[in-house]
Design a protein around this motif. Structure first.
Motif, PDB file in Angstrom:
ATOM      1  N   GLN B  13      71.906   6.751  49.717  1.00  0.00           N
ATOM      2  CA  GLN B  13      72.245   7.758  49.046  1.00  0.00           C
ATOM      3  C   GLN B  13      72.057   7.229  47.349  1.00  0.00           C
ATOM      4  N   LYS B  16      68.313   7.413  46.236  1.00  0.00           N
ATOM      5  CA  LYS B  16      68.220   8.851  46.002  1.00  0.00           C
ATOM      6  C   LYS B  16      68.722   9.312  44.670  1.00  0.00           C
ATOM      7  N   ASP B  17      70.247   8.966  44.326  1.00  0.00           N
ATOM      8  CA  ASP B  17      70.918   9.357  43.330  1.00  0.00           C
ATOM      9  C   ASP B  17      70.151   9.018  41.825  1.00  0.00           C
ATOM     10  N   ARG B  18      69.676   7.736  41.962  1.00  0.00           N
ATOM     11  CA  ARG B  18      69.128   7.206  40.839  1.00  0.00           C
ATOM     12  C   ARG B  18      67.900   8.175  40.390  1.00  0.00           C
ATOM     13  N   ILE B  20      67.477  11.486  41.268  1.00  0.00           N
ATOM     14  CA  ILE B  20      67.999  12.569  40.801  1.00  0.00           C
ATOM     15  C   ILE B  20      68.734  12.475  39.449  1.00  0.00           C
ATOM     16  N   SER B  21      69.373  11.404  39.101  1.00  0.00           N
ATOM     17  CA  SER B  21      69.773  11.377  37.600  1.00  0.00           C
ATOM     18  C   SER B  21      69.017  11.229  36.646  1.00  0.00           C
TER      19      SER B  21
END
Lengths: 264, 293
Positions: B13, B16-18, B20-21
């Motif tokens: 996650q 992926k979060d990187r 997305i941010s």
């Protein structure tokens, strides 16, 4: 056509276009009388429909997506939350001026396209483009609003539900669609209704760009155009009734949702 | 076992979060760009942009446009008009809203729910729709009372319509908040022989402070931002609030657009200050009643 309508250049312009359209169709008055509608009304209905489609298929899902990601408290989520919400705080009068800066002939977008004033793209004057301008401007506010509402709803979803879904091997998308979305039902209904109301309310957005002599015939502006001043024509009242009938459905749905918990 | 899977899930996650941010960051910058651009333009003279193009390197930056705007557009008068419309409207909305909510939620009578429904429904209708009857009513009532301009073209007329429009929402929010306050408090007050007014003023009102604060912040922004009612219910431009006046100024100062940007920024300033200082109240107010159309 009422005498009052002729005074308004925008209405005359719309009528000219309609006549042109009818000429091209080669049907003329017959079609108009047969349908009891004029071509302009049909075109208005089509634009209202396009606007609603845009809100439902693009703007609202985008707001929900942003809320979903920001809810996971990614780095800087507080800043993002404010950034997306600022347009909602601004008065529409200010919004109009801000977007004028972007889209006017010597504005930012034309500068970016490398066009000078003489051969600039006329974002506000061109009938084929200005519906998209309205969409962008309205979304600028709408997405932040939806984001904030959905964010509040997501905060109430039990994190254990998501954890459990992840352990069962559900992908992110499956988790959202099958776990989060169903638990958010009350918020979802509110969001749908707000989206409907907003797309009918695009009046304000049109008004800040064009003033009373609107280029874009959204229902709300037609009401205004036909009643402004004391010599109110009954045509304005008729448009108001259409607007009322379209608005009352979503409003009833919204109220039922709100008062369901309240009464029980 | 469960812990390892959960940890692996979180690890994936994080990557992926990187992404997305980064996406959300770019999007956020695009979002505030129009405001930043307008702010930037307001600091430069229009002449310069006319001569050198939109992206030209600035030769002079300063608050010249702001001082000129305040002087030539008569902004202090309009800001004052905004104040004398917004302040009484917010005060009256909260007063009437809390009184109605108090009666509806603490004393049962037959039309409780239907009354709330009616209030809220009226609030959601597009204002242009209600405009015809309101306009006619203002003129007619004014004629009856012997002064056509009693409501029409008067500050009080605009205050009145704002109170009418916002009261439904305030009542709704306050009454749902009151339902969370234990009935025992009210019963104790009644047993002690408190009058209805005392019960409202000394018992309920202090408990309502948090939602009242949130509502006050929200209402201030909404009423301040509205330009429609002042535009259609006033014929005298010098009485209008700043948001309605901007429309006219837009036509008048079309030749010096950067001056107008300065005016718009000044008009936006009060709401931005309120938002940034009272952000928490603002957001909780909005989600208190779940939403508002």
């Amino acid at each position: 056509v009422a005498a009052g309508d002729r005074d308004d250049p925008a209405v005359v312009h719309v009528l000219d276009r309609d006549q042109l359209l009818r000429h091209h169709l080669g049907r003329g008055r017959q079609l108009r009388e047969h349908l009891l509608l004029d071509a302009g009304l049909l075109r208005r209905a089509a634009q209202q429909r396009d606007l609603a489609r845009w809100f439902f298929l693009i703007a609202t899902p985008l707001g929900v997506l942003l809320a979903y990601q920001i809810d996971r408290e990614i780095r800087g989520h507080r800043f993002y939350q404010s950034a997306y919400y600022i347009p909602v705080v601004l008065s529409l009068a200010v919004t109009g001026i801000i977007w004028n800066f972007m889209l006017r002939p010597d504005g930012f977008v034309n500068g970016l396209l490398g066009r000078d004033i003489d051969n600039a793209v006329s974002f506000f004057g061109n009938y084929d483009i200005n519906i998209y301008v309205i969409m962008v401007m309205a979304s600028w506010r709408h997405i932040g609003y939806i984001m904030l509402l959905y964010l509040a709803g997501l905060k109430a979803v039990d994190p254990a539900l998501r954890e459990a879904a992840a352990i069962d091997g559900a992908t992110e998308w499956e988790t959202f669609r099958k776990v989060v979305l169903p638990t958010m039902r009350p918020v979802n209904i509110i969001i749908v209704v707000i989206t409907m109301i907003e797309s009918l309310r695009a009046f304000d957005m049109v008004y800040v760009i064009y003033g009373t002599s609107a280029g874009l015939p959204i229902l709300g502006i037609l009401v205004f155009q036909n009643i402004a001043g004391e010599g109110a024509s009954m045509k304005g009242a008729a448009y108001a009734v259409i607007l009322f009938v379209l608005s009352i459905g979503p409003i009833i749905a919204y109220l039922r949702q709100q008062f369901r918990q309240d009464v029980s | 076992m469960t812990a390892t899977i959960a940890r692996r899930y979180r690890g994936r996650q994080r990557v992926k979060d990187r992404f997305i941010s980064i996406f959300i960051c770019i999007f956020a910058l695009v979002w505030i760009f129009p405001i930043v651009w307008t702010l930037w333009s307001s600091l430069r003279p229009y002449k310069e942009i006319r001569a050198n193009g939109v992206f030209s390197v600035p030769e002079s930056i300063g608050f010249g446009n702001y001082s000129t705007a305040i002087e030539r557009m008569d902004l202090p008068t309009y800001l004052w008009n905004s104040l004398i419309i917004t302040a009484p409207a917010v005060f009256l909305t909260l007063l009437f809203g809390s009184v109605t909510a108090f009666v509806v939620s603490r004393y049962s009578f037959r039309w409780n729910v239907s009354m709330l429904l009616l209030f809220t429904a009226g609030n959601l209708l597009p204002p242009q729709l209600v405009f015809i009857p309101v306009f006619k009513a203002y003129l007619t009532v004014g004629d009856w009372l012997g002064n056509r301009r009693l409501f029409y073209d008067s500050q009080w007329g605009v205050v009145l319509i704002h109170v009418a429009f916002q009261m439904g929402f305030a009542t709704f929010v306050l009454s749902s908040y009151m339902k969370t306050i234990p009935k025992e408090i009210s019963e104790a007050a009644k047993v002690d022989g408190a009058s209805v007014f005392r019960h409202y003023w000394n018992v309920m009102l202090p408990l309502l402070r948090p939602p009242l604060a949130s509502l006050a912040v929200l209402m201030t922004t909404w009423i301040y931002n509205d330009f429609f009612w002042a535009l259609v219910l006033m014929s005298n431009d010098s009485k209008r609030p700043i948001t309605s006046a901007l429309g006219r100024l837009q036509g008048e100062f079309v030749t010096d657009y950067n001056l107008l940007a300065a005016g718009a920024m000044i008009a936006a300033l009060p709401t931005l200050i309120v938002f940034f200082i009272l952000r928490r109240q603002f957001i909780s107010g909005l989600t208190l009643g779940a939403t508002k159309g």
